[in-house]
Design a protein around this motif. Sequence first.
Motif, mmCIF file in Angstrom:
data_model
loop_
_atom_site.group_PDB
_atom_site.id
_atom_site.type_symbol
_atom_site.label_atom_id
_atom_site.label_comp_id
_atom_site.label_asym_id
_atom_site.label_seq_id
_atom_site.Cartn_x
_atom_site.Cartn_y
_atom_site.Cartn_z
ATOM 1 N N VAL B 268 -21.075 10.578 29.316
ATOM 2 C CA VAL B 268 -22.398 11.073 29.533
ATOM 3 C C VAL B 268 -22.523 12.173 28.523
ATOM 4 N N ARG B 269 -23.893 12.489 28.459
ATOM 5 C CA ARG B 269 -24.130 13.725 27.481
ATOM 6 C C ARG B 269 -24.838 14.735 28.162
ATOM 7 N N ALA B 272 -28.694 15.203 28.062
ATOM 8 C CA ALA B 272 -29.476 14.132 28.714
ATOM 9 C C ALA B 272 -29.645 14.238 30.286
ATOM 10 N N PRO B 274 -31.124 15.045 33.619
ATOM 11 C CA PRO B 274 -32.204 15.993 34.210
ATOM 12 C C PRO B 274 -31.884 16.760 35.090
ATOM 13 N N GLY B 305 -26.557 -2.357 27.587
ATOM 14 C CA GLY B 305 -27.002 -1.677 26.561
ATOM 15 C C GLY B 305 -27.974 -2.061 25.891
ATOM 16 N N ALA B 308 -31.409 -1.264 27.696
ATOM 17 C CA ALA B 308 -31.491 0.100 28.093
ATOM 18 C C ALA B 308 -33.038 0.415 27.920
ATOM 19 N N ASP B 309 -33.867 0.112 26.839
ATOM 20 C CA ASP B 309 -35.201 0.646 26.845
ATOM 21 C C ASP B 309 -36.073 -0.073 28.224
ATOM 22 N N LEU B 312 -35.284 1.624 31.199
ATOM 23 C CA LEU B 312 -35.870 3.006 31.431
ATOM 24 C C LEU B 312 -37.235 3.102 31.400
ATOM 25 N N ALA B 324 -36.744 9.532 34.948
ATOM 26 C CA ALA B 324 -35.482 8.825 34.709
ATOM 27 C C ALA B 324 -35.130 8.924 33.615
ATOM 28 N N ALA B 325 -33.909 8.928 33.061
ATOM 29 C CA ALA B 325 -33.278 9.200 31.820
ATOM 30 C C ALA B 325 -32.028 8.240 31.685
ATOM 31 N N VAL B 326 -31.727 7.882 30.242
ATOM 32 C CA VAL B 326 -30.338 7.361 29.987
ATOM 33 C C VAL B 326 -29.520 8.565 29.731
ATOM 34 N N GLY B 328 -25.982 8.240 29.468
ATOM 35 C CA GLY B 328 -24.768 8.128 28.820
ATOM 36 C C GLY B 328 -24.514 6.588 28.819
ATOM 37 N N ARG B 329 -23.387 6.137 28.375
ATOM 38 C CA ARG B 329 -22.828 4.823 28.055
ATOM 39 C C ARG B 329 -21.542 4.766 28.496
ATOM 40 N N PHE C 93 -24.706 8.570 18.948
ATOM 41 C CA PHE C 93 -24.080 8.665 20.387
ATOM 42 C C PHE C 93 -25.183 7.969 21.070
ATOM 43 N N ILE C 94 -24.782 6.856 21.814
ATOM 44 C CA ILE C 94 -25.834 6.056 22.459
ATOM 45 C C ILE C 94 -26.526 6.952 23.540
ATOM 46 N N PRO C 95 -27.281 6.656 24.313
ATOM 47 C CA PRO C 95 -28.501 7.382 24.425
ATOM 48 C C PRO C 95 -29.382 7.722 23.083
ATOM 49 N N ARG C 96 -30.112 6.917 22.591
ATOM 50 C CA ARG C 96 -30.988 7.481 21.423
ATOM 51 C C ARG C 96 -31.944 8.523 21.827
ATOM 52 N N ASP C 99 -34.561 8.525 24.365
ATOM 53 C CA ASP C 99 -34.212 8.601 25.754
ATOM 54 C C ASP C 99 -33.851 9.960 26.196
ATOM 55 N N LEU C 100 -33.247 10.702 25.333
ATOM 56 C CA LEU C 100 -32.533 11.937 25.752
ATOM 57 C C LEU C 100 -33.586 12.868 26.123
ATOM 58 N N ALA C 101 -34.711 12.867 25.365
ATOM 59 C CA ALA C 101 -35.625 13.898 25.826
ATOM 60 C C ALA C 101 -36.077 13.948 27.242
ATOM 61 N N ALA C 102 -35.707 15.158 27.803
ATOM 62 C CA ALA C 102 -35.731 15.259 29.412
ATOM 63 C C ALA C 102 -37.205 14.862 29.789
ATOM 64 N N PRO C 103 -37.587 14.096 30.640
ATOM 65 C CA PRO C 103 -38.959 13.811 30.870
ATOM 66 C C PRO C 103 -39.751 15.202 31.476
ATOM 67 N N ALA C 106 -39.090 16.823 34.686
ATOM 68 C CA ALA C 106 -37.677 17.630 34.987
ATOM 69 C C ALA C 106 -37.281 18.421 33.834
#
Lengths: 362, 362, 108, 108, 375, 375
Positions: B268-269, B272, B274, B305, B308-309, B312, B324-326, B328-329, C93-96, C99-103, C106
């Motif tokens: 996870v990142r 990303a 929230p 994967g 994902a779009d 989401l 919601a957010a992605v 990680g992978r 790094f997957i999550p493009r 997607d990473l932009a916190a909505p 949040a």
Amino acid sequence: MRELPLINREQQVLDRIERARRRRPTVREERITLAHGAGGKATHTLIDAVFLEEFRNPLLEPLEDGARFAVDGARLAFTTDSYVVSPLFFPGGDIGDLAVNGTVNDLAVCGARPLYLSAGFILEEGFPVADLRRIAASMARAAAAAGVAIVTGDTKVVGRGKGDGCYITTAGVGVVEREGAFSAAAARPDDVVLVSGPVGEHGVTVMLARGELDISSDVTSDTAALHGLVAALLDATDGVRCLRDATRGGVATVLNEIAAASGTAVIVREEAIPVRRDVRGACELLGIDPLYVACEGRLVAVVDGAEADVALAAMRAHPLGAGAAVIGRVAEDPPGLVLLKTAFGGTRIVDMLVGDPLPRIC
Amino acid sequence: MRELPLINREQQVLDRIERARRRRPTVREERITLAHGAGGKATHTLIDAVFLEEFRNPLLEPLEDGARFAVDGARLAFTTDSYVVSPLFFPGGDIGDLAVNGTVNDLAVCGARPLYLSAGFILEEGFPVADLRRIAASMARAAAAAGVAIVTGDTKVVGRGKGDGCYITTAGVGVVEREGAFSAAAARPDDVVLVSGPVGEHGVTVMLARGELDISSDVTSDTAALHGLVAALLDATDGVRCLRDATRGGVATVLNEIAAASGTAVIVREEAIPVRRDVRGACELLGIDPLYVACEGRLVAVVDGAEADVALAAMRAHPLGAGAAVIGRVAEDPPGLVLLKTAFGGTRIVDMLVGDPLPRIC
Amino acid sequence: MCLGIPGEIVEILAEPDLALVDVSGVRRAINIGLVEEALAPGDWILIHVGFALSRIDEAEARSALDFLEGIGQAYADELAAFADSRIVEHDVFIPRPADLAAPASAAE
Amino acid sequence: MCLGIPGEIVEILAEPDLALVDVSGVRRAINIGLVEEALAPGDWILIHVGFALSRIDEAEARSALDFLEGIGQAYADELAAFADSRIVEHDVFIPRPADLAAPASAAE
Amino acid sequence: MRFVDEYRDADVARALSARIAALCEPGRQYKFMEVCGGHTHTIYKHGLEDYLPESVTLVHGPGCPVCVIPMGRVDDAMHIAEQPDVILTSFGDMMRVPGGQGSFLDAMAAGADIRMVYSPLDALKIARQNPDRRVVFMAIGFETTAPSTAMTVLRAEAEGVDNFAIFCNHVTIIPAIKAILDSPDLRLDGFIGPGHVSTVIGCRPYEFIARDYGKPLVCAGFEPLDILQSVHQLLVQLSEGRCEVENQYSRVVPWDGNPVALAAIGRTMELRPYFEWRGLGFISHSALRMREEYARFDAERLFEVPGVRVADPKACQCGEVLKGVLKPWECKVFGTACTPETPIGTCMVSSEGACAAYYNFGRFSRDRVREATRA
Amino acid sequence: MRFVDEYRDADVARALSARIAALCEPGRQYKFMEVCGGHTHTIYKHGLEDYLPESVTLVHGPGCPVCVIPMGRVDDAMHIAEQPDVILTSFGDMMRVPGGQGSFLDAMAAGADIRMVYSPLDALKIARQNPDRRVVFMAIGFETTAPSTAMTVLRAEAEGVDNFAIFCNHVTIIPAIKAILDSPDLRLDGFIGPGHVSTVIGCRPYEFIARDYGKPLVCAGFEPLDILQSVHQLLVQLSEGRCEVENQYSRVVPWDGNPVALAAIGRTMELRPYFEWRGLGFISHSALRMREEYARFDAERLFEVPGVRVADPKACQCGEVLKGVLKPWECKVFGTACTPETPIGTCMVSSEGACAAYYNFGRFSRDRVREATRA
Ligand code: SF4
Ligand code: SF4
Ligand SMILES: [Mg+2]
Ligand SMILES: [Mg+2]
Ligand SMILES: [Mg+2]
Ligand SMILES: [Mg+2]
Ligand SMILES: [Mg+2]
Ligand SMILES: [Mg+2]
Ligand SMILES: [Mg+2]
Ligand SMILES: [Mg+2]
Ligand SMILES: [Mg+2]
Ligand SMILES: [Mg+2]
């Protein structure tokens, strides 16, 4: 024996009382007392005035031992009970087999074959892990004996002084493979009432096991899974109307539930009620009535009067029903009441339990 | 940035550790501590070494949020949870809606449509009846909102000092109308991990509501029923592999369960994930990590994967998934571990929670 | 050593030595009796176990940050000159990024 | 007034004034300090709130019972002379006598 | 978060990383000790080592106040907790520290009333709320934390609270650094100085390190860029042939420290002649105790504290880890017998302990992880 | 059960019933009072009235020790229970008795430590087990129970237990009977005398009833045949024109009572000048208190008992029921506002209370029930 005329004034009072009894009960207390958990009137009032009031739905409404519904064509029964017994271990059983058997029994008396159980544990900080193992082993044995699997669960820990070692809540799912709801409302005049064995053994065992009363005895808990007995009974006769396991509040409470739900009178004969000699001794010493003392492995069945013999024979043929007896019958009048023909030859009411069966001295 | 060679000695140690981690855990403590209930390693160890050991059966074994089985052709899910939250009432919710939503969610993440709940109450002598009414009303509202009925229940009362006002155990039955078990074991490399909204709000709310920390905030519990969100997600894509609600132990624990059960790495990142600004503030002040803080209305989903779009978008289109957010992978290596790419650009492990997230000072 | 968290004084409280302090949106009364200089709303302090250990010197912070950001900028300029695979390593790094932009809800 | 239960002394205990008493199969230590006469195993006492209030006089009990049973027998003889519906009223009560016999395992 | 997020910027980190690499003499190995456990925590939590060239090694120091508590003191605390009417309070990190008879968590499970507090003032509040109980605060920490304890005692005195006492385990950082410097085992190139201790004692007390031992020290903040910048400053000094005490953390640390805090300590506490440090043994003048004048707030005087010395478990190598001689994973029981859930040593308990930080955050093979986290 | 089951024989009951019917003069109404609540309980529990001819009425008397406790004494007990460190103990029947501020059960729910005991010796045991608490036993009961309280105090004295006290509410039966006899409301034909009180006081104290008031009294046991036989003996006396005290319960009751028990009472307790009885008002010399010599065991001396007098609820007609003037069902709130689960009066609480016995066991129309229980 004298012949009483109808005493008009007294009859008016009695009618007024019966009207008052049929009114929606209200909880007058501001705080929960131990009586609300004893399974008697206060418990019924609380459930009625708080839980039924808020949750009201057709499945909950009859307040049976479990709910029955169909999912995708499958007919299911679903029930839950929380176990807070103290002490956790007592002669003949422990909280573990109690928690399994109790939920198995609530499914069985819905006419269901018990299949799957859940188990939620609320453990108190400081509880010995060895005791927990012992309880889990006992649950596993009871589940194996009853042919059910514990398939899901949960564990919480509360701080010291926020629990009493171990509380267990089990829920159960069973499949309904027979016709008939066996609900308390189904009793009809001329039915007979059977009990599967001597009453009060579990409650007396636990009361004495607390040690505070300093009474010693050889009584052991009657905890057992009743679904096999129920199946044997239902296989033997189509005349079964209601089934209940006599737990908190004892046989007296079950009979009152049946009388109230079916609008009949239940008339039992004191001499016919099996009570172990030592259970009776403990009850006499403590001034309590074994009819109100909890069992955890006794079935109360209401059966078509014409099938009384068959039903009794079927019960007695099962190991858990060897001590079965016909203890009374159902009548039309007075509706909603349980009457006892005493061994002495008199007649009296058997009302619902008020609060805990407190050891009494006078 | 430096290129590390494979340090052989260190690698040997790490392999030894991973072997140790994969051994059957044993409970070394003689007594239950609060850590056994915190949802982290101690809880898992206890469940594994005591309950799974004794109850072992194929339905229980995966230790998912609920069990799935078929009865008479109907596919069902069954789950239970006990609720012992303190305080009973907190901003955004109370033990009542928590008990309903939590069990609804455990059914939802089994891929089931929740239908019927049971409720077992363990009340402490002295508990205000008005509070009980409030809790029951809240349960009724939550049940109505979730489209489920509370169809059976039980009430016990324990003496003063043997409880904490009110404990509730709910169990739930749902119907499985879709394919897929959505189990933690189903994650595969190149899947993505989504979370349905900001994490840690429930846990922080409750910690602050206790008042002992004297911290004030506007954070409210995220308690919510997730079955609608789950349905929206499953309607949108067939690529969903695992579903979990992130409760005790937080998102970190869920991710560890997924990594362990599926034998994959979850990566996870940090950026990303929230987290509300004030939740982060409270966590910084207390020295705890929001990743370990309980949510009661957040879904963790592992999705193909390639989807994902779609996944989401489906989540964000639902009111409960707006945040919601992605995050990680899933990767192949190192199996069983959760890694975090920090906002700072480094990499570290995210292990399972050890004990409670205690406010720490140093 | 020991956890220290920056917080902003929101209000000097009536009780002696107490101030209400905001830490990223949450508030707690903090004892400011250990800080010699007079504190006022808007001041930032370092919080440790319920006490303010020192006032954060914003000028010092600014000048240190300027130095750091200067290094960062210089480096970015250098890198801009040629495509460096190391940056790619971090970003692919997957999550493009989308997607990473916190909505919004949040957002921190 | 106040609940009094007959019990049989099983054992005089070592502690002063204490005896182990059997009540229909259960046992409790009962204080016998209020009873003047010497008590021994086999004696019956009346128990009230953990104390023996008096020794039960078996001779008195026997003669009183003889009187009562005498009345009962005389009455039964009288009734035997003609079929009296009142007896029937008591006996014609569902559970038939066969069912009422407490089964062996539950026998009192 | 202001004063936090600015110091976590990956772009700046990459730039600093490049400068750092450029400053390293080819073929030379650099060993810097981060004295403070807070730094250790930051390093692992943010994956900071990813930004350091192979030639720079960070060595963990003795500055974790939980890690240095010997087992005997934990047992003493439990003994106090077992006295009638006592409520023992301490910080969360102490709850899992193993003594000879188990941890506080175990003692709680066995019935002791031990409560976690966020601040010593919260312990005082518990005392006020429980006038019929005796509330003892187990004080731990370096000079960072000692002033808070001191202020709390002064507050208790002012308010006339008479059921409150301190079980004082405050330690001082300079003697510990000196012990490290005097240890033959270790060759260091410089120190990352403890930022929060320095808010109290300032930077002046470190001058002897540069002067007498010839090691540079940079007093550092706790965000990852603070540490990276401090490494940079140390390398600059070395490359320029300087050896000084520098203050990277000047936004918070005054060169002369906090006189109010020092006065509060001085008023209520005094140096002990010696004190046992876990793994390091007895170090003279390395800890604080309550002054005679505050005897009525001193749990060691109010209770008969047994003062038993408990030998560390045989397998425990915390001392070597605290001295920076061993890397956590080099301890034989690391990660197998000794884990955060079943710690043998203290370094595995505190989130500032090197073993815990390495186990929780850093436990993996860098190469495999690089592979995994690559696209 | 020996000495129990022999006295529940339905055949003998039918025979006695026939004799009783034969003894009744045609057209004459007989009213006998069973003084003791234990008898009331037996009468309803076994359905004994089914065996009595219409011309014989049993009237319930004042001999239920719970029923006669005025509300103020319950409040006093709760006041004691609220004192620091107090454990209040009493018999189970007291738990639901309403005072002005609710019952013991309510007080427990609100936090009071009130415990039910089987014997006063159990209360003493609790005192021994809780040396740091003050254990008060709320003693209730007639002369039957007073000796047990006295023996327990003597035991406490001998053992030097100093955290044990009695809140003494023992009452004496003779003044109550005298109050009934002096009441103008009631015409009685005789008394069923209290068997268990008589084990202590013997039969002699009743002689004045026969001598001065011209009413026969038969001291009766507690099994249904005991009571039926006592009715028979009363009718025999009346038919023979005798008026005496007879002892039906001779297997248990010695004519002269129990000298040891009387001595124990006399040593520790003395008569109060007067005492309030619920519904009956103040009756002189009708209750016991601890003697001066046992002041240290006297809760009324150890605690400042407020001694508030609380007026009975307006609707409450317990006094009339206790005097036998009203049948329970004649009270206006019987069974509607006043039920065992929500009692207004004391007679609805104790299982020996006439209202509770009638509500729990006797509440139905005899005719309908005869119909129902017929084949
Ligand atoms: S692994 Fe455990 S025993 Fe070894 S040094 Fe670390 S904390 Fe100490
Ligand atoms: S019904 Fe209630 S108030 Fe009326 S006399 Fe009986 S106990 Fe007293
Ligand atoms: Mg049931
Ligand atoms: Mg149930
Ligand atoms: Mg049940
Ligand atoms: Mg769960
Ligand atoms: Mg407890
Ligand atoms: Mg879940
Ligand atoms: Mg669950
Ligand atoms: Mg759950
Ligand atoms: Mg139930
Ligand atoms: Mg409590």
